[in-house]
Scaffold this active site. Structure first.
Site, mmCIF file in Angstrom:
data_model
loop_
_atom_site.group_PDB
_atom_site.id
_atom_site.type_symbol
_atom_site.label_atom_id
_atom_site.label_comp_id
_atom_site.label_asym_id
_atom_site.label_seq_id
_atom_site.Cartn_x
_atom_site.Cartn_y
_atom_site.Cartn_z
ATOM 1 N N GLN A 64 0.813 -1.213 0.000
ATOM 2 C CA GLN A 64 0.000 0.000 0.000
ATOM 3 C C GLN A 64 0.848 1.266 0.000
ATOM 4 O OE1 GLN A 64 -1.511 -1.149 4.060
ATOM 5 N NE2 GLN A 64 -1.508 1.066 4.369
ATOM 6 N N CYS A 70 -5.059 0.160 3.873
ATOM 7 C CA CYS A 70 -4.906 -1.237 4.293
ATOM 8 C C CYS A 70 -6.211 -2.008 4.196
ATOM 9 C CB CYS A 70 -4.355 -1.296 5.717
ATOM 10 S SG CYS A 70 -5.385 -0.479 6.946
ATOM 11 N N HIS A 364 -5.542 -1.011 11.703
ATOM 12 C CA HIS A 364 -4.978 -1.639 10.513
ATOM 13 C C HIS A 364 -5.785 -2.881 10.164
ATOM 14 C CE1 HIS A 364 -1.890 -2.343 7.557
ATOM 15 N NE2 HIS A 364 -1.468 -3.470 8.096
ATOM 16 N N ASN A 385 0.155 -9.255 5.182
ATOM 17 C CA ASN A 385 0.129 -7.804 5.315
ATOM 18 C C ASN A 385 0.166 -7.160 3.937
ATOM 19 O OD1 ASN A 385 0.138 -5.286 6.529
ATOM 20 N ND2 ASN A 385 1.854 -5.720 7.875
#
Length: 444
Positions: A64, A70, A364, A385
């Protein structure tokens, strides 16, 4: 009676500190290395090695970069996994810039509508001050992305690639929020001067045109029809012509997004379990899917995520990633740092207390792609992630089960995994509306 700190008290504190050898040992370590590096617990690193009994193959991680998308990356990654598995496309990503454009555009209209709705309140009211503090931002919620996709569809990243402003969004947000605050002044002034509803709507549409122009200049103009070509993993060439964002979604993903529900674990007194909650003034698409959360106990919360992983489907989740986690090695564990021992200070609070006192909230969103089960109980979780492959294990993190209990607040699962009783709760009309600043309204 107000009392200041006396010189005698300071002298006593100094003497007490210097008389403690453990304080002096910590002082030498922390002054040289910093608090966290001096407190890292290697035992936690060893216990959270990246090996899992259930481990989905989800490909390379995304990045990102310098943006707060996110939640968007995590959701699109769950769809990307399906495309990779079902259509065998090499190096495939969905366009985060496309959904970013429409999210910004819809958030502007959502902001205007809230400004109009609160126009009878003073600027100093908590609601108006809340709106003006951050007219819009990059963050969002699962249901907000669903609202965008259901209205605008989705496209491959090659059709609407990243731009400087999508990958590094600070400048865009600065000038977009400047405009929105000015537009709030314009709309409130019109209303205060007795403008009719049609006059207000006409002016709002003019303002939205300016927003569209700003976003198109920064992010590019979203495609309405496109051709898409790709090679599959067997080296075969494919060409799709005359696609629209909606037809692309229907053909390549096809998931009924209404089948998925946001599950939260918020053990605070004001949010009893087995009830549905929404958040006032939280959303993007006016008239689109409303943000809704079903609050359950932590055991149910985990079991729902495990059930979906066992069926080979990844799980979107939201957490407070900055708590007790390492960015470089990608370990999220409550004991990764022994800061309390290093500083000789007690930071212990329950999950509910942290929420109530502003110590934690969702910051997040990522994707659960695996879990380690021993005797059918989770010990650690595999996390995809969206910070690129230079962190963790090629971009993947390990989350201890204790960390999951303490700092994870939301998972999104197919409602087929819910018990019959929870399905009945979802069908009820009574939904509790939380204040805009409630921690369950935090954007990932």
């Amino acid at each position: 009676m107000v009392k200041s700190i006396s010189n005698e008290q300071v002298k006593h504190m100094e003497q007490k500190y210097l008389a403690n050898r453990e304080h002096l040992l910590s002082q030498r370590a922390v002054m040289k290395n910093g608090i966290l590096a001096s407190s890292e617990n290697q035992k936690a690193v060893i216990e959270n090695n990246p090996v899992f009994s259930i481990d989905l193959d989800t490909g390379n991680v995304t990045n990102q970069k310098q943006s707060g998308r996110c939640w968007m990356f995590a959701a699109l990654n769950t769809f990307r996994h399906d495309v990779l598995n079902n259509h065998h496309i090499k190096d495939f990503e969905l366009s985060q810039n496309y959904t970013f454009f429409w999210d910004k555009f819809e958030k502007a209209n959502y902001f205007y509508e809230n400004i109009i709705k609160t126009s009878n309140q003073e600027l100093t009211s908590r609601e108006v001050a809340f709106l003006l503090a951050t007219p819009q931002q990059d963050g969002g919620q699962w249901d907000m992305l669903v609202a965008i996709i259901q209205k605008y569809g989705i496209v491959p990243k090659t059709i609407m690639p990243e731009t400087k402003s999508s990958s590094s969004s600070r400048e865009l947000n600065t000038y977009l929020n400047k405009k929105l605050r000015k537009d709030a002044l314009t709309l409130r002034t019109l209303i205060a001067n007795g403008a009719s509803e049609s006059e207000i709507e006409t002016r709002k549409v003019e303002l939205l045109q300016e927003i569209y122009n700003l976003l198109s200049t920064s992010l590019g103009t979203p495609p309405t029809e496109f051709d898409y070509s790709y090679y599959d993993t067997d080296g075969n060439y494919h060409l799709e012509q005359g696609l629209t964002p909606t037809s692309f979604y229907d053909k390549y993903i096809g998931t009924d997004l209404n089948d998925y529900v946001s599950i939260i674990n918020a053990p605070t007194k004001d949010k009893p379990y087995n009830q549905v909650y929404t958040v006032d003034m939280l959303g993007n698409v006016v008239g689109g899917k409303e943000v809704r959360h079903l609050n359950v106990d932590i055991e149910t919360f985990k079991n729902l995520a495990i059930a979906q992983l066992k069926d080979g489907e990844s799980v979107w989740f939201g957490c407070d990633v900055g708590q007790s986690s390492t960015r470089d090695t990608g370990i999220m564990a409550t004991d990764i740092y022994s800061v309390q021992d290093t500083l000789d200070i007690n930071y212990d609070m329950s999950k509910a207390e942290r929420l109530d006192y502003g110590e934690s909230l969702m910051t997040h969103a990522m994707v659960l792609t695996g879990v380690n089960l021993i005797n059918d109980k989770p010990t650690k979780w595999k996390v995809e992630n969206s910070w690129g492959d230079k962190v963790g294990t090629k971009g993947y993190f390990v989350m201890s089960d204790d960390w999951m209990s303490e700092y994870t607040y939301q998972v999104v699962v197919n409602k087929k995994y819910l018990s019959d009783d929870l399905k009945k709760v979802l069908k009820k009309d009574d939904v509790t509306v939380l204040a805009p600043w409630d921690p369950m309204g935090a954007l990932a």
